[in-house]
Every structure is written in structure tokens, then in C-alpha cells.
Design a protein around this motif. Structure first.
Motif, PDB file in Angstrom:
ATOM      1  N   LEU A  92     139.966  12.531 -65.796  1.00  0.00           N
ATOM      2  CA  LEU A  92     139.323  13.297 -66.864  1.00  0.00           C
ATOM      3  C   LEU A  92     138.017  12.653 -67.322  1.00  0.00           C
ATOM      4  CD1 LEU A  92     142.438  14.191 -69.071  1.00  0.00           C
ATOM      5  CD2 LEU A  92     141.258  15.645 -67.399  1.00  0.00           C
ATOM      6  N   SER A  93     137.812  11.380 -66.976  1.00  0.00           N
ATOM      7  CA  SER A  93     136.630  10.687 -67.482  1.00  0.00           C
ATOM      8  C   SER A  93     135.782  10.045 -66.385  1.00  0.00           C
ATOM      9  CB  SER A  93     137.040   9.595 -68.477  1.00  0.00           C
ATOM     10  OG  SER A  93     137.809   8.585 -67.835  1.00  0.00           O
ATOM     11  N   LEU A  94     136.154  10.222 -65.123  1.00  0.00           N
ATOM     12  CA  LEU A  94     135.426   9.561 -64.039  1.00  0.00           C
ATOM     13  C   LEU A  94     134.866  10.561 -63.031  1.00  0.00           C
ATOM     14  CD1 LEU A  94     137.867   6.611 -63.173  1.00  0.00           C
ATOM     15  CD2 LEU A  94     135.867   6.536 -64.661  1.00  0.00           C
ATOM     16  N   TYR A  95     133.683  10.234 -62.498  1.00  0.00           N
ATOM     17  CA  TYR A  95     133.133  10.948 -61.357  1.00  0.00           C
ATOM     18  C   TYR A  95     133.440  10.106 -60.123  1.00  0.00           C
ATOM     19  CZ  TYR A  95     130.749  14.085 -64.573  1.00  0.00           C
ATOM     20  OH  TYR A  95     130.486  15.018 -65.540  1.00  0.00           O
ATOM     21  N   TYR A  96     134.325  10.625 -59.276  1.00  0.00           N
ATOM     22  CA  TYR A  96     134.862   9.825 -58.178  1.00  0.00           C
ATOM     23  C   TYR A  96     133.841   9.522 -57.084  1.00  0.00           C
ATOM     24  CZ  TYR A  96     139.689   9.702 -59.769  1.00  0.00           C
ATOM     25  OH  TYR A  96     140.838   9.425 -60.471  1.00  0.00           O
ATOM     26  N   ASP A  97     132.782  10.332 -56.963  1.00  0.00           N
ATOM     27  CA  ASP A  97     131.761  10.071 -55.945  1.00  0.00           C
ATOM     28  C   ASP A  97     130.706   9.071 -56.432  1.00  0.00           C
ATOM     29  OD1 ASP A  97     132.910  11.752 -54.049  1.00  0.00           O
ATOM     30  OD2 ASP A  97     131.841  13.513 -54.797  1.00  0.00           O
ATOM     31  N   PHE A  98     130.741   8.749 -57.716  1.00  0.00           N
ATOM     32  CA  PHE A  98     129.827   7.761 -58.287  1.00  0.00           C
ATOM     33  C   PHE A  98     130.456   6.374 -58.227  1.00  0.00           C
ATOM     34  CE2 PHE A  98     127.470  10.729 -61.510  1.00  0.00           C
ATOM     35  CZ  PHE A  98     127.029  11.495 -60.448  1.00  0.00           C
ATOM     36  N   THR A  99     129.629   5.346 -58.291  1.00  0.00           N
ATOM     37  CA  THR A  99     130.123   3.975 -58.455  1.00  0.00           C
ATOM     38  C   THR A  99     130.412   3.749 -59.935  1.00  0.00           C
ATOM     39  OG1 THR A  99     127.955   3.006 -58.905  1.00  0.00           O
ATOM     40  CG2 THR A  99     128.596   3.245 -56.575  1.00  0.00           C
ATOM     41  N   PRO A 100     131.120   2.683 -60.293  1.00  0.00           N
ATOM     42  CA  PRO A 100     131.330   2.380 -61.712  1.00  0.00           C
ATOM     43  C   PRO A 100     130.026   2.280 -62.494  1.00  0.00           C
ATOM     44  CG  PRO A 100     132.843   1.092 -60.397  1.00  0.00           C
ATOM     45  CD  PRO A 100     131.934   1.786 -59.425  1.00  0.00           C
ATOM     46  N   LEU A 101     129.001   1.635 -61.910  1.00  0.00           N
ATOM     47  CA  LEU A 101     127.723   1.505 -62.614  1.00  0.00           C
ATOM     48  C   LEU A 101     127.034   2.856 -62.771  1.00  0.00           C
ATOM     49  CD1 LEU A 101     126.269  -1.815 -61.118  1.00  0.00           C
ATOM     50  CD2 LEU A 101     127.127  -1.441 -63.435  1.00  0.00           C
ATOM     51  N   GLN A 102     127.151   3.723 -61.782  1.00  0.00           N
ATOM     52  CA  GLN A 102     126.557   5.065 -61.891  1.00  0.00           C
ATOM     53  C   GLN A 102     127.286   5.895 -62.934  1.00  0.00           C
ATOM     54  OE1 GLN A 102     126.896   6.195 -57.768  1.00  0.00           O
ATOM     55  NE2 GLN A 102     124.756   5.668 -57.295  1.00  0.00           N
ATOM     56  N   ASN A 103     128.616   5.765 -63.000  1.00  0.00           N
ATOM     57  CA  ASN A 103     129.377   6.422 -64.059  1.00  0.00           C
ATOM     58  C   ASN A 103     128.900   5.955 -65.429  1.00  0.00           C
ATOM     59  OD1 ASN A 103     132.010   8.205 -63.569  1.00  0.00           O
ATOM     60  ND2 ASN A 103     131.772   6.854 -61.793  1.00  0.00           N
ATOM     61  N   ALA A 104     128.691   4.644 -65.562  1.00  0.00           N
ATOM     62  CA  ALA A 104     128.240   4.085 -66.841  1.00  0.00           C
ATOM     63  C   ALA A 104     126.873   4.638 -67.229  1.00  0.00           C
ATOM     64  CB  ALA A 104     128.203   2.561 -66.749  1.00  0.00           C
ATOM     65  N   GLN A 105     125.969   4.770 -66.240  1.00  0.00           N
ATOM     66  CA  GLN A 105     124.649   5.322 -66.531  1.00  0.00           C
ATOM     67  C   GLN A 105     124.752   6.748 -67.061  1.00  0.00           C
ATOM     68  OE1 GLN A 105     121.539   4.223 -66.624  1.00  0.00           O
ATOM     69  NE2 GLN A 105     121.993   2.130 -65.950  1.00  0.00           N
ATOM     70  N   ARG A 123     127.623  -4.113 -67.112  1.00  0.00           N
ATOM     71  CA  ARG A 123     127.914  -5.330 -66.345  1.00  0.00           C
ATOM     72  C   ARG A 123     128.681  -6.350 -67.187  1.00  0.00           C
ATOM     73  NH1 ARG A 123     125.795  -6.248 -61.453  1.00  0.00           N
ATOM     74  NH2 ARG A 123     124.309  -4.723 -60.620  1.00  0.00           N
ATOM     75  N   ASN A 124     128.337  -6.442 -68.452  1.00  0.00           N
ATOM     76  CA  ASN A 124     129.038  -7.380 -69.344  1.00  0.00           C
ATOM     77  C   ASN A 124     130.510  -6.987 -69.485  1.00  0.00           C
ATOM     78  OD1 ASN A 124     129.467  -9.453 -71.253  1.00  0.00           O
ATOM     79  ND2 ASN A 124     129.008  -8.078 -72.950  1.00  0.00           N
ATOM     80  N   ILE A 125     130.743  -5.696 -69.745  1.00  0.00           N
ATOM     81  CA  ILE A 125     132.123  -5.222 -69.917  1.00  0.00           C
ATOM     82  C   ILE A 125     132.908  -5.366 -68.613  1.00  0.00           C
ATOM     83  CG2 ILE A 125     133.584  -3.222 -70.419  1.00  0.00           C
ATOM     84  CD1 ILE A 125     131.277  -2.176 -72.191  1.00  0.00           C
ATOM     85  N   MET A 126     132.309  -4.956 -67.495  1.00  0.00           N
ATOM     86  CA  MET A 126     133.020  -5.005 -66.216  1.00  0.00           C
ATOM     87  C   MET A 126     133.310  -6.436 -65.774  1.00  0.00           C
ATOM     88  SD  MET A 126     131.408  -1.902 -63.957  1.00  0.00           S
ATOM     89  CE  MET A 126     131.220  -0.273 -64.671  1.00  0.00           C
ATOM     90  N   THR A 127     132.428  -7.354 -66.129  1.00  0.00           N
ATOM     91  CA  THR A 127     132.690  -8.768 -65.818  1.00  0.00           C
ATOM     92  C   THR A 127     133.926  -9.252 -66.564  1.00  0.00           C
ATOM     93  OG1 THR A 127     130.344  -9.213 -65.401  1.00  0.00           O
ATOM     94  CG2 THR A 127     131.757 -11.115 -65.893  1.00  0.00           C
ATOM     95  N   LEU A 129     136.277  -7.409 -67.445  1.00  0.00           N
ATOM     96  CA  LEU A 129     137.387  -6.673 -66.838  1.00  0.00           C
ATOM     97  C   LEU A 129     137.694  -7.134 -65.409  1.00  0.00           C
ATOM     98  CD1 LEU A 129     136.574  -3.049 -68.091  1.00  0.00           C
ATOM     99  CD2 LEU A 129     138.475  -4.498 -68.816  1.00  0.00           C
ATOM    100  N   GLY A 130     137.030  -8.203 -64.963  1.00  0.00           N
ATOM    101  CA  GLY A 130     137.348  -8.792 -63.665  1.00  0.00           C
ATOM    102  C   GLY A 130     136.649  -8.167 -62.479  1.00  0.00           C
ATOM    103  N   PHE A 131     135.580  -7.398 -62.708  1.00  0.00           N
ATOM    104  CA  PHE A 131     134.844  -6.775 -61.609  1.00  0.00           C
ATOM    105  C   PHE A 131     133.765  -7.711 -61.079  1.00  0.00           C
ATOM    106  CE2 PHE A 131     137.136  -3.140 -62.467  1.00  0.00           C
ATOM    107  CZ  PHE A 131     136.689  -1.993 -61.831  1.00  0.00           C
ATOM    108  N   ASP A 132     133.621  -7.762 -59.759  1.00  0.00           N
ATOM    109  CA  ASP A 132     132.495  -8.453 -59.156  1.00  0.00           C
ATOM    110  C   ASP A 132     131.483  -7.411 -58.687  1.00  0.00           C
ATOM    111  OD1 ASP A 132     133.631  -7.337 -56.892  1.00  0.00           O
ATOM    112  OD2 ASP A 132     134.398  -9.239 -56.106  1.00  0.00           O
ATOM    113  N   GLY A 146     144.557   0.737 -60.735  1.00  0.00           N
ATOM    114  CA  GLY A 146     144.282  -0.216 -61.809  1.00  0.00           C
ATOM    115  C   GLY A 146     142.798  -0.424 -62.019  1.00  0.00           C
ATOM    116  N   GLU A 147     142.030  -0.430 -60.928  1.00  0.00           N
ATOM    117  CA  GLU A 147     140.576  -0.594 -61.033  1.00  0.00           C
ATOM    118  C   GLU A 147     139.933   0.632 -61.680  1.00  0.00           C
ATOM    119  OE1 GLU A 147     140.259  -3.467 -57.050  1.00  0.00           O
ATOM    120  OE2 GLU A 147     139.907  -1.300 -56.902  1.00  0.00           O
TER     121      GLU A 147
END
Length: 326
Positions: A92-105, A123-127, A129-132, A146-147
Motif C-alpha cells: 500500500l505504500s511502496l512502488y515495487y519497480d523503484f529502489t528504496p531511495l527512489q521511493n523516498a524521493q 540514507r540516515n534512516i536506512m543506515t 535500519l541496517g541498509f547498505d 523484512g527489508e
């Protein structure tokens, strides 16, 4: 005189009626700034109705709901700025063809944020949250469940709201991922100072909460810190665990009838917890009484009581058995 903590959320005598049916019958609870509040209840308890009021989907029939000092029942246009929202279902809140950073934009621009500001915030939040870098730039459809949940959490926080509201954030996750997600939320709560509000039916979340609100049939049945609620049990946070040779209803009835025993609850296949005043002092008398009653047991030990015990016993619904002290 010590200043009172600032209340980030303050719900006062909230009532919501749908025709003649009251989904909320006058609930009141609060969360101070930087706290982790769990709103727990079974289906039909009123959890979803609270969520819908706090997210501006419905207006209450009566009462007030303050977030960050603003009554959002009257200033609904401020809700999107004051409250971040993480839905139960990530799609309901994600665009699956986008990357996490593109979703954030995309979501950041909905709040009028600049691209550079969004990038830094995401980047601060995802870091935390354990994202590289690899996960931040991978298409969402290629991420695990989970990701994806963590990406959804990032989007709920992208505009730096003082409150993050999460609807059943551990639903659909296995035990390891449930605890991992809750630990990440705790990290965000600590690192960024965001007040967390989790709507859930799962008692597991209580271990992570600084304050708990139990809803039952549209009413607040219990509200307080987990330690304060647990300490209302006999033993003030401690109990006796009896491991029986076998578990039979007749044996449980005998133990229930022991003088001084106020409550009992199952604690495993052949284990029973006994709630009694001064459990350490009464450990040996309990052992003596079990022997006198010819109840076969393997061990009696002093243990800590937890919120699962509190919820199993439900002292607000049951009268203690009482009896003469041992």
C-alpha cells in the motif's frame, strides 16, 4: 519542582459512534515525547478506530486527540505533518519497480522536501535500519519481506514527523524478523527521538514498549508502563514456577486451593506459575504443602513475572482467591 514530561500524544475521553454502535466508548491514554507506546487489543477492541482518528480518516463523535500539542480532531490538515504512518501491508505504500531511495524521493517531494534533503534523510534512516548501498539501490520487488517492511518504515519517517504510527508492523513476519523489526524501531526511537505508536494484537511488542494501552470492547482496560502493571500482581514482579510430573486439572485445582495462592497460570507443558505475596519467603512453605497434598513435582523455583503472565491472569477481571497466609 521537576518539570512534567511533554506529552507527544494525549487522547482524552475519545468516543466514536457508527450509528448507535460505539466503537470507542471514552478512551483516554497518552505518550510522552520519545516514548514507545503499544496499543494492544483483539479484533473489535477499537484499535483500528483509534488509528483512523489519529490518521484523520474519521472524526470522533466526542473527545480530543492531541499530537504535538495540536488537537488533530480540529486541525486535520496538520495530521500528515505530525504523524508518519506505516500501513500493515507494504504494497500500500511502496512502488515495487523503484529502489528504496527512489521511493523516498517520491514520497519526500509530496511533503515539499528538496531532493538533496530527501537523499540525506533517507540514507540516515536506512543506515539505522541496517541498509547498505546495495540494498538502498536495489528494486523493492527484489527485497525480502523484512527489508520491504523497513523501506515502508523509512517512508513513514521521511518528513521527520514527531510521531510514527505503525499498524501491525510484525504481521506476516517470522519470529526472527519480528524481533529484528522491533529492534530497528527501538533504534530509530533512540537515535532520532521519534515517538513510536504501535497498533497490534501481539503481546510480543510489550517488551519494547515504555507504555502500554490495553483496549477491550472500545474501552481502555489497562494503561501504564509494563513494569508498573506487572508489579500489581501478587509478588510485585516475582512468582513461583512449579514444574509438575504431569499436568492434570485436578492438580491445578488443588494448587489453586492452597492458602495464600491468589492466581495461577500455565507456564509450559507441565509448568504452572503461582502468584502469591512474598514468593521468596513462601517458597519452602509451598514445597511443604505440595508434599502434604501428595502432588508430585520436579522443581519449584523463584522466577520473574512478565507481561504474558499479567495478561494470562487478567487481575482486573478476576478476584484473587486469597485465603490465610502460609
Amino acid at each position: 519542582m521537576k518539570d512534567q514530561p511533554k506529552r507527544e500524544i494525549d487522547i482524552i475521553d475519545l468516543k466514536v459512534a457508527f450509528g448507535d454502535f460505539y466503537a470507542l466508548k471514552g478512551v483516554s491514554f497518552f505518550a510522552n515525547k520519545r516514548e514507545f507506546l503499544g496499543i494492544i487489543g483483539a479484533s473489535g477492541a477499537g484499535k483500528t478506530t483509534v488509528l483512523r482518528v489519529l490518521t484523520g480518516q474519521i472524526s470522533p463523535t466526542e473527545g480530543k486527540a492531541f499530537v504535538g500539542g495540536y488537537d488533530v480532531t480540529k486541525k486535520r490538515d496538520l495530521i500528515s505533518l505530525l504523524v508518519g504512518y506505516v500501513p500493515q501491508l507494504e504494497h500500500l505504500s511502496l512502488y515495487y519497480d523503484f529502489t528504496p531511495l527512489q521511493n523516498a524521493q517520491f514520497f519526500g517531494r509530496c511533503f515539499g522536501m528538496r531532493p538533496k534533503e530527501i537523499e540525506e534523510r533517507a540514507r540516515n534512516i536506512m543506515t539505522i535500519l541496517g541498509f547498505d548501498e546495495e540494498l538502498m539501490t536495489k528494486e523493492v520487488k527484489k527485497l525480502s519481506g523484512g527489508e520491504r517492511k523497513r523501506v515502508s518504515i523509512c517512508l513513514g519517517m521521511i518528513h521527520d514527523p514527531p510521531v510514527l504510527l505503525l499498524d501491525e508492523p510484525t504481521t506476516g513476519l517470522d519470529a526472527h524478523l519480528r524481533h529484528e523489526t522491533l529492534n530497528y524501531l527501538k533504534s530509530l526511537n533512540y537515535e532520532l527521538g521519534t515517538t513510536m505508536v504501535i497498533i497490534s494484537h501481539d503481546l510480543e511488542i510489550v517488551d519494547y514498549c515504555s507504555r502500554v494501552c490495553l483496549l477491550e470492547s472500545g474501552l481502555v482496560s489497562q494503561f501504564g508502563t509494563p513494569s508498573d502493571l506487572i508489579s500489581t500482581l501478587p509478588g510485585k514482579g516475582e512468582s513461583l514456577k512449579v514444574t509438575l510430573s504431569e499436568m492434570r486439572p485436578a492438580l491445578v485445582e488443588k494448587i489453586d486451593s492452597i492458602s495464600g495462592v491468589e492466581y495461577t497460570s500455565r507456564a509450559g507443558r507441565n509448568a504452572l506459575k503461582i502468584f502469591i505475596d512474598e514468593p521468596e519467603k513462601n517458597l519452602l512453605p509451598i514445597i511443604t504443602t505440595l508434599n502434604e497434598l501428595m502432588i508430585s513435582f520436579e522443581e519449584v523455583s523463584l522466577v520473574e513475572s512478565d507481561f504474558f503472565d499479567y495478561f494470562a491472569v487478567k487481575p482486573w477481571k478476576r478476584k484473587p482467591k486469597g485465603g490465610t497466609k502460609l
